[in-house]
Each structure stands twice: as structure tokens, then as C-alpha cells.
Design an enzyme around this catalytic site. Structure first.
Site, mmCIF file in Angstrom:
data_model
loop_
_atom_site.group_PDB
_atom_site.id
_atom_site.type_symbol
_atom_site.label_atom_id
_atom_site.label_comp_id
_atom_site.label_asym_id
_atom_site.label_seq_id
_atom_site.Cartn_x
_atom_site.Cartn_y
_atom_site.Cartn_z
ATOM 1 N N ASN A 1 -3.598 0.414 -19.624
ATOM 2 C CA ASN A 1 -3.106 0.399 -18.799
ATOM 3 C C ASN A 1 -2.894 2.009 -18.364
ATOM 4 O O ASN A 1 -2.279 2.096 -18.316
ATOM 5 C CB ASN A 1 -2.544 -0.292 -17.680
ATOM 6 C CG ASN A 1 -1.675 -0.226 -16.227
ATOM 7 O OD1 ASN A 1 -2.864 0.323 -15.562
ATOM 8 N ND2 ASN A 1 -0.981 -0.502 -15.961
ATOM 9 N N GLY A 2 -4.248 2.605 -17.061
ATOM 10 C CA GLY A 2 -3.554 4.081 -16.528
ATOM 11 C C GLY A 2 -5.046 4.200 -17.340
ATOM 12 O O GLY A 2 -6.272 4.161 -17.089
ATOM 13 N N HIS B 1 -11.575 6.788 24.091
ATOM 14 C CA HIS B 1 -12.003 7.797 23.955
ATOM 15 C C HIS B 1 -13.257 7.709 23.047
ATOM 16 O O HIS B 1 -13.262 8.823 22.182
ATOM 17 C CB HIS B 1 -11.041 9.077 23.581
ATOM 18 C CG HIS B 1 -10.013 9.333 24.609
ATOM 19 N ND1 HIS B 1 -9.602 10.140 25.738
ATOM 20 C CD2 HIS B 1 -9.035 8.271 24.716
ATOM 21 C CE1 HIS B 1 -8.712 9.453 25.998
ATOM 22 N NE2 HIS B 1 -8.451 8.796 25.761
ATOM 23 N N GLU C 1 -9.013 -6.842 4.253
ATOM 24 C CA GLU C 1 -9.108 -7.316 2.030
ATOM 25 C C GLU C 1 -9.013 -8.173 2.073
ATOM 26 O O GLU C 1 -9.737 -8.693 0.615
ATOM 27 C CB GLU C 1 -7.729 -5.782 2.080
ATOM 28 C CG GLU C 1 -6.708 -7.150 1.974
ATOM 29 C CD GLU C 1 -5.361 -6.502 1.153
ATOM 30 O OE1 GLU C 1 -4.421 -6.661 1.988
ATOM 31 O OE2 GLU C 1 -5.584 -5.849 0.547
ATOM 32 N N TRP D 1 -8.653 -4.057 -14.761
ATOM 33 C CA TRP D 1 -9.478 -3.359 -13.436
ATOM 34 C C TRP D 1 -10.057 -2.238 -13.674
ATOM 35 O O TRP D 1 -9.369 -0.672 -14.262
ATOM 36 C CB TRP D 1 -8.748 -2.632 -12.730
ATOM 37 C CG TRP D 1 -8.550 -2.956 -10.560
ATOM 38 C CD1 TRP D 1 -8.982 -3.468 -9.775
ATOM 39 C CD2 TRP D 1 -8.689 -1.267 -9.974
ATOM 40 N NE1 TRP D 1 -9.416 -2.897 -8.796
ATOM 41 C CE2 TRP D 1 -9.777 -1.649 -9.060
ATOM 42 C CE3 TRP D 1 -9.605 -0.042 -11.429
ATOM 43 C CZ2 TRP D 1 -10.022 -0.289 -8.403
ATOM 44 C CZ3 TRP D 1 -9.725 1.205 -10.661
ATOM 45 C CH2 TRP D 1 -9.885 1.028 -9.075
ATOM 46 N N CYS E 1 -4.950 -2.767 -14.444
ATOM 47 C CA CYS E 1 -5.022 -3.903 -15.441
ATOM 48 C C CYS E 1 -3.842 -3.921 -15.739
ATOM 49 O O CYS E 1 -2.215 -3.324 -15.180
ATOM 50 C CB CYS E 1 -5.261 -2.836 -15.845
ATOM 51 S SG CYS E 1 -6.625 -1.384 -15.900
ATOM 52 N N LYS F 1 -3.815 -5.275 -7.521
ATOM 53 C CA LYS F 1 -2.580 -5.186 -5.989
ATOM 54 C C LYS F 1 -1.531 -3.568 -6.434
ATOM 55 O O LYS F 1 -1.057 -2.990 -5.137
ATOM 56 C CB LYS F 1 -1.688 -6.102 -6.883
ATOM 57 C CG LYS F 1 -0.251 -5.991 -5.660
ATOM 58 C CD LYS F 1 0.687 -7.856 -5.971
ATOM 59 C CE LYS F 1 1.820 -7.092 -4.845
ATOM 60 N NZ LYS F 1 1.413 -7.735 -3.659
ATOM 61 N N GLU G 1 -2.043 -3.637 10.178
ATOM 62 C CA GLU G 1 -1.398 -3.444 9.002
ATOM 63 C C GLU G 1 -2.135 -5.149 8.957
ATOM 64 O O GLU G 1 -2.957 -5.315 7.835
ATOM 65 C CB GLU G 1 0.215 -4.001 9.133
ATOM 66 C CG GLU G 1 0.155 -5.962 7.974
ATOM 67 C CD GLU G 1 0.017 -4.766 6.440
ATOM 68 O OE1 GLU G 1 -0.609 -4.336 6.111
ATOM 69 O OE2 GLU G 1 0.224 -6.384 6.136
ATOM 70 N N LYS H 1 -5.541 -6.794 6.506
ATOM 71 C CA LYS H 1 -5.231 -8.070 5.838
ATOM 72 C C LYS H 1 -6.434 -8.403 5.924
ATOM 73 O O LYS H 1 -7.122 -8.901 4.864
ATOM 74 C CB LYS H 1 -4.112 -8.704 6.736
ATOM 75 C CG LYS H 1 -2.683 -8.599 5.544
ATOM 76 C CD LYS H 1 -2.822 -8.737 5.085
ATOM 77 C CE LYS H 1 -2.953 -8.191 3.877
ATOM 78 N NZ LYS H 1 -1.098 -6.487 3.960
ATOM 79 N N ARG I 1 -3.527 -7.525 -10.901
ATOM 80 C CA ARG I 1 -3.296 -5.807 -11.329
ATOM 81 C C ARG I 1 -4.862 -5.787 -11.335
ATOM 82 O O ARG I 1 -5.063 -4.817 -11.650
ATOM 83 C CB ARG I 1 -3.027 -6.068 -12.417
ATOM 84 C CG ARG I 1 -1.780 -6.208 -12.516
ATOM 85 C CD ARG I 1 -0.867 -5.614 -13.331
ATOM 86 N NE ARG I 1 -0.410 -4.295 -13.828
ATOM 87 C CZ ARG I 1 0.821 -3.921 -13.466
ATOM 88 N NH1 ARG I 1 1.787 -4.055 -11.923
ATOM 89 N NH2 ARG I 1 0.763 -2.491 -12.975
HETATM 90 O O1 M6R Z 1 2.805 -1.045 -4.337
HETATM 91 P P1 M6R Z 1 3.127 -0.841 -2.969
HETATM 92 O O2 M6R Z 1 3.779 -0.444 -1.500
HETATM 93 O O3 M6R Z 1 3.160 0.888 -3.046
HETATM 94 O O4 M6R Z 1 1.524 -0.911 -2.243
HETATM 95 C C1 M6R Z 1 0.652 -0.248 -1.963
HETATM 96 C C2 M6R Z 1 -0.825 -0.587 -1.824
HETATM 97 O O5 M6R Z 1 -1.206 -0.648 -2.674
HETATM 98 C C3 M6R Z 1 -0.713 -1.741 -0.866
HETATM 99 O O6 M6R Z 1 0.400 -2.076 0.251
HETATM 100 C C4 M6R Z 1 -2.174 -2.009 -0.662
HETATM 101 O O7 M6R Z 1 -2.834 -1.495 0.763
HETATM 102 C C5 M6R Z 1 -1.568 -3.724 -0.027
HETATM 103 N N1 M6R Z 1 -2.745 -4.422 -0.892
HETATM 104 C C6 M6R Z 1 -1.858 -4.414 0.781
HETATM 105 O O8 M6R Z 1 -2.556 -5.772 1.011
#
Ligand code: M6R
Length: 617
Positions: free
Chosen positions: A104-105, A509, A493, A78, A2, A612, A486, A490, A29
Site C-alpha cells: 500500500n503506497g 456573481h 461522491e 486502488w 489499498c 477512503k 459538505e 456527499k 481502501r
Molecule cells: O481521513 P481524512 O479525514 O483525512 O480524509 C479526508 C478526505 O479524503 C475525506 O474526507 C473524503 O473527502 C471523504 N471520502 C468524504 O466523504
């Protein structure tokens, strides 16, 4: 999760338009609904609905509010409590439509508070936890009519996390902002306009002067001024240090790129060059702490965790000690009976606000007060910095795309720089050897630039080639497992494909049983000590019909000859460069994900169901 934006001004400003732009900059957010409230002639005018900001703006004209109104609050959501509907969108109001709140929270005790307020006659419209706040303030104002006191008393009853901005129809120039755990920043144009926002880019076009609210602080914003109080000592204002932010507004704009994700991939070389200049004093301090440690943990979430996996590998090579990597959400559960005295915890977070990480380090300090938290984050003044003994700020600049890209490479680089400081202090390598590693690190921006210049068509071709595939393996050995994970994250997501980022050796395995004719497998194959063994793994998959796509260095021969398609990274095939391949190989997978998202009509900047910054458990 949010985004909150607000401003109070004594200038003639198009406040609806500014608020709309503000929440657009915070859309990373959360983007399932949004709303704006403007105070005008002792009334609150509200526009809100479910959907993305641009769609709602087309329907409701979010930027059109009376030109002489001076106070506005805005929110992009969100959803946590209640689905994304118009009724559940923020702002939320009290029974008399006098008090508006954006939040937000999560309020943990909202059920009890709601029952208490309902028993006093308050009527609720939404399923949200947030709605109790305007009603609590309304109830408190019945006692003595003072808004600040009513907010303070309301907050004292709330448990949980909140960044809140509040306005009242009868307080024509006031916004009250409060925080606990969820970030809130106050920006100021002295004497004219005061802003509040969940993140700095929201007001960056107007001011770079700001105050970062701490937990349990309340800010009273008036046009061009602000006063701060402690919730638990709210009679007298407190001094706070103003901060000047160096970020340029260009960094928070798309600047001609179709998406932030693409722009931020192209910004990786400059982000790396800036990060390369981190003061050697702070790197050396981290190195000394790690050298004197007996027990070291590294913890983070998501992409930051994969940076941790790569960094752990590089640091261990030069430190010669074991580092345990634990996802921050598992940190307490796994260490509750064993966290050692004087343990060192390396915490990594782009935002510095990931709640599971904050909880992990807070728990560690409580359980073992002698534990030391050393953090790497991209955000000055973020929550993790307040819970850390030592901090390094990466120099990626603002990252708006939900998918972390440039921040990942700067995190790995920072960890690599710490590793080389360790190498210097330990003197186990000759000075010329260490310089070769430094040279390889310094070459990373140029390698990425060269790659981006020459490979876009190849990446698009691969995306088209794999268009029908829903499932993939990304396989690797050694340090490249971090790259595989990683890269897989990507593609998951932003392009909604299922990818298993896995150890190439371990894949036999179990996972190998999925492979059929044409099953796509991407091998991450820098020429390091795992290369020959990786060939064996590749053959196991190839002989079962797998379609082999490999990431190799420019002059690679063996794996190239065995692959259906190769992506060639223009870097020397030596050990000095290979250990930093998590930095130079990842842009290829980021771009693959970006173009795959476009191919399947997904917005790469706003992946489904994501936000994010994850500030809920
Ligand atoms: O702000 P942070 O690095 O703590 O965030 C961690 C994850 O939420 C963040 O890396 C998330 O996995 C990303 N959307 C990946 O692209």
C-alpha cells in the site's frame, strides 16, 4: 489506499476465509482488484483478478486454500501504477515465485530500480511499482540467503511510501511487515496467531491487542509472536508497547443495514454522545493554546476540511481572533513565505493518514520549529498523532463507508466543545449563556434521532422528484456554507451528480446564469443572522424558475412559504441551536445522497474512483 491483510498461525484455521473477510473489511481502501497468496508445502498459491472482491470470489473461490496452510497474505487495490488488471493485482512475486509482496503506497524511484534489476536479468510481468520489491529481495538473498536482511536492504533502496507484507515459500511460519508513511498494524493472539493489516477492523473479530508500526520499523511475525526492529538499526529487536483497542466488532459490521453508509448515519447520535464525553482537560488544553496564539490555521482535506470550515466559524465567535482555513494540499504553497513563528495549526483528519495533511504539518514543523500542531483525529496511533504536539481523538468509532458521515458530526462537535471551553476561559459570556450553548449541543443527538425517525419517506420522495436532474446548487450563507459544501460533496461522491455548494450571495456573481425553469436549488436556512438576507437570495433564484428545496427548522414560516419543498429539522429556532446547525442539518443531506445513490444504482459504500484513505499525493 489499498488494504493489506496477513496472518501466520499454528492453529487449524480456515485462513483463506479469514483473509477474504479481512480484505472485505478493508475494501473501503480500494476496490478495483484483489488477490490472496497462501504458503503451502514450500510453494506460493496465488489467486488474484480485477474487479470487486465479491465478484472475484464468485469466480476464483478466494476462500478455498489447503486447510493445513498456515501463512496467508491478501490485498485489495486502488490502482496507482498500471490499470486495474489481473496482472497488476497484488500479490506480486519474484522470478522464481518464491517471494510474495502486497503493498500500500507508492515507490517513487521504481523506474531506476526496475532498470537496475532488469539489467541483472529480472523479468517483470506487471506495470506496477510494487513488483520491484520481490525482485529486490530475491536479488539480495543471493548474497547471504537471509530473508530479514534481504528485506532490510531492499527497503533501504526504496524511496516513497509503503506498508508492505512479505512472505517466502521457504519460510513456513513467517510474515515480514514494514512501513513508511502508509499505515500498518500488527494484531496478536498470544502464542497462536499474529495478524498484520492496514487498519484495525480487519482483525477486530479475533483480537483487540495490537502494535502500531512506526515509520521505518520492520516486524517479524511468527505464529503468536512478533519482534520489531528499526530498518536502520536492525541487529537488535526493540521494545514496543502493546495497545488494547476498545472498539466493538459490531461497529465494523453492517448489523442488518443494507450499507455501511446508512448504518453510520444512524450511528451519529451515539457517536455524538460518546464524543460529548471527551475529557475536559484535553479540550481545555486546546482552548488555552488557541487563546495564547497570535496566528492560527486550520487545515484538512475533503469532509474534514468542511468540518474545519464549520468549526472555524464556531471557534472564532468565542475566541475573537481570525483563523485561516487552508486545504492541506495548498498549505505549504500558500504559506511558504509567510508561516509565522509560534503559529498554531489545527489539523483535522478522520483517518489521521491523509498524506497531504501529514506533509503539510511536517513541512510546517520544519519551516517553523516553534509552530505547534494540535490535531483532531478518529484513529488512535495514526500518523497525524505522531506529528502532533496535542491530540484529541473523536469518538465516532470505526467508519467503513467511504463517504464520511458520523465522523463529520463528531469533528464539528469536538471543535464546538473547544469553542465553549474558550468561552468559559475568556468569561466574555455569562455562565448561564454558556450553559444554553452546552444544552443546545447536548440536544444534537436527540434532534438527529427525531429527524431520522420521521423523515425517511420525505427524503425518498425528494430523491424521486429530482431523479432526472444531473446538476444542483446547494446554497447558504455564513456557517451554513460549510453544510452546503459538505452536503454537495456527499451527493457528488455517492450519487455522481454535479453539485455546486456555494455562498448564496456570491452565486449571483456568475453561477446564477445556469438557472432555468426547474433547476434544483437546495437552500440551507437555519434561523441565524443570515436568514433575512438568504430570503433575498432565494427570491433571486426563484424568480428565474429555480425549484426551491429548503432545509429549515420545525417552526419556520417565511422560507417555507417561498419553497417548493421543505425539509424540517426538529430543533428550536434560536441562536443557541443555530450555531450548531452544521451538526443537526447535515444528516438530511447525507440521507438524500444515500437514497440518490440507490435511485441511480450506485453502491453508496464504494463510490466510483474513490478510496477512503488517500495516502498518495
Ligand atoms: O481521513 P481524512 O479525514 O483525512 O480524509 C479526508 C478526505 O479524503 C475525506 O474526507 C473524503 O473527502 C471523504 N471520502 C468524504 O466523504
Amino acid at each position: 489506499m489499498c488494504g493489506i491483510f496477513g496472518l501466520t498461525t499454528n492453529q487449524n484455521k480456515p485462513i483463506g476465509k479469514i483473509a477474504l473477510e479481512g480484505i472485505k473489511r478493508l475494501e473501503y481502501r480500494g476496490y478495483d482488484s484483489c488477490g490472496i497468496v497462501c504458503q503451502y508445502e514450500s510453494q506460493l498459491l496465488v489467486k488474484k483478478d480485477a474487479g470487486k472482491i465479491e465478484e472475484i470470489n464468485k469466480r476464483l473461490k478466494l476462500d478455498e486454500f489447503p486447510s493445513d496452510s498456515k501463512v496467508v497474505l491478501a490485498h485489495t487495490r486502488w490502482a496507482t501504477h498500471g490499470p486495474p488488471t489481473k496482472i497488476n493485482s497484488h500479490p506480486h512475486l519474484d522470478c522464481n515465485n518464491k517471494i510474495a509482496v502486497v503493498h500500500n503506497g507508492i515507490l517513487e524511484n521504481f523506474i531506476e530500480l526496475k532498470e537496475e534489476l532488469q539489467s541483472k536479468g529480472h523479468v517483470f510481468k506487471s506495470e506496477t511499482d510494487t513488483e520491484i520489491i520481490p525482485h529486490l529481495i530475491e536479488e539480495n538473498m543471493k548474497t547471504n540467503g537471509d530473508l530479514k536482511e534481504a528485506v532490510v536492504n531492499a527497503i533501504k533502496k526504496c524511496k516513497g511510501a509503503y506498508g508492505l507484507a512479505i512472505c517466502h515459500a521457504d519460510y513456513p511460519d513467517t510474515i515480514i511487515a514494514v512501513r513508511r508513511e502508509s499505515p500498518l498494524i500488527v494484531g496478536i493472539e498470544e502464542g497462536e496467531t499474529t495478524y498484520c493489516a492496514s487498519d484495525i477492523p480487519a482483525f477486530l473479530p479475533y483480537t483487540r491487542n495490537c502494535y502500531i508500526l512506526e515509520d521505518d520499523e520492520i516486524a517479524i511475525l511468527k505464529a503468536g509472536t512478533v519482534e520489531f526492529y528499526d530498518i536502520y538499526n536492525s541487529d537488535f529487536p526493540k521494545e514496543k508497547q502493546i495497545q488494547h483497542i476498545e472498539w466493538s466488532i459490531d461497529a465494523a459490521e453492517k448489523g442488518g443495514y443494507e450499507h455501511f453508509m446508512l448504518k453510520e448515519i444512524y450511528e451519529e447520535p451515539s457517536a455524538l454522545r460518546r464524543t460529548m464525553k471527551i475529557s475536559s482537560d484535553s479540550l481545555k488544553k486546546f482552548a488555552e493554546i488557541l487563546l495564547s496564539a497570535e496566528n492560527i490555521y486550520i487545515t484538512a482535506a475533503g469532509t474534514s476540511f468542511y468540518a474545519a470550515l464549520a468549526g472555524k466559524f464556531i471557534i472564532t465567535k468565542f475566541l475573537g481572533k481570525y483563523i485561516e482555513a487552508i486545504e492541506c494540499s495548498e498549505f505549504k504553497t500558500q504559506l511558504i513565505n509567510s508561516l509565522e513563528k509560534n503559529a498554531i495549526i489545527i489539523a483535522i483528519s478522520q483517518s489521521g493518514e491523509t498524506i497531504d495533511l501529514i506533509e503539510a504539518v511536517r513541512w510546517a514543523k520544519k519551516y517553523q520549529p516553534s509552530a505547534r500542531i494540535i490535531s483532531i483525529t478518529n484513529i488512535v496511533g495514526s500518523s497525524i498523532t505522531r506529528h502532533s504536539d496535542n491530540i484529541i481523538i473523536t469518538q465516532a468509532g470505526p467508519e467503513i463507508g467511504v463517504a464520511a458521515t458520523k465522523t463529520y458530526v463528531t469533528q464539528v462537535l469536538t471543535l464546538a466543545l473547544i469553542a465553549l471551553e474558550i468561552a468559559k476561559l475568556r468569561k466574555i459570556e455569562k455562565e448561564e449563556e454558556i450553559q444554553k450553548y452546552y444544552d443546545a449541543l447536548r440536544a444534537t443527538p436527540e434532534i438527529i434521532e427525531n429527524f431520522l425517525e420521521k423523515n425517511i419517506e420525505l427524503i425518498k420522495f425528494i430523491v424521486r422528484n429530482l431523479e432526472k436532474n444531473l446538476n444542483f446548487f446547494f446554497l447558504a450563507r455564513g456557517i451554513s456554507i460549510a453544510t452546503a459544501k459538505e452536503g454537495g460533496l456527499k451527493l457528488k461522491e455517492v450519487a455522481c451528480r454535479f453539485i455546486e455548494g456555494y455562498s448564496a450571495a456570491h452565486a449571483k456573481h456568475g453561477p446564477i446564469s445556469l438557472v432555468r425553469e426547474g433547476y434544483p436549488i437546495i437552500f440551507i436556512a437555519p434561523p441565524d443572522e443570515t436568514y433575512e438576507r438568504l430570503i433575498g437570495n432565494l427570491m433571486e433564484f426563484k424568480s428565474r424558475g429555480g425549484k426551491i428545496i429548503s432545509l429549515v427548522v420545525e417552526d419556520d414560516i417565511k422560507i417555507t412559504n417561498l419553497s417548493d419543498i421543505t425539509i424540517r429539522i426538529p430543533q428550536p429556532g434560536d441562536m443557541y441551536h443555530s450555531i450548531f446547525s452544521p451538526i443537526t442539518f447535515i444528516p438530511a443531506l447525507q440521507l438524500l445522497s444515500y437514497y440518490a445513490a440507490l435511485e441511480h444504482n450506485f453502491d453508496p459504500d464504494k463510490p466510483l474512483n474513490l478510496a477512503k484513505t488517500v495516502t498518495v499525493h
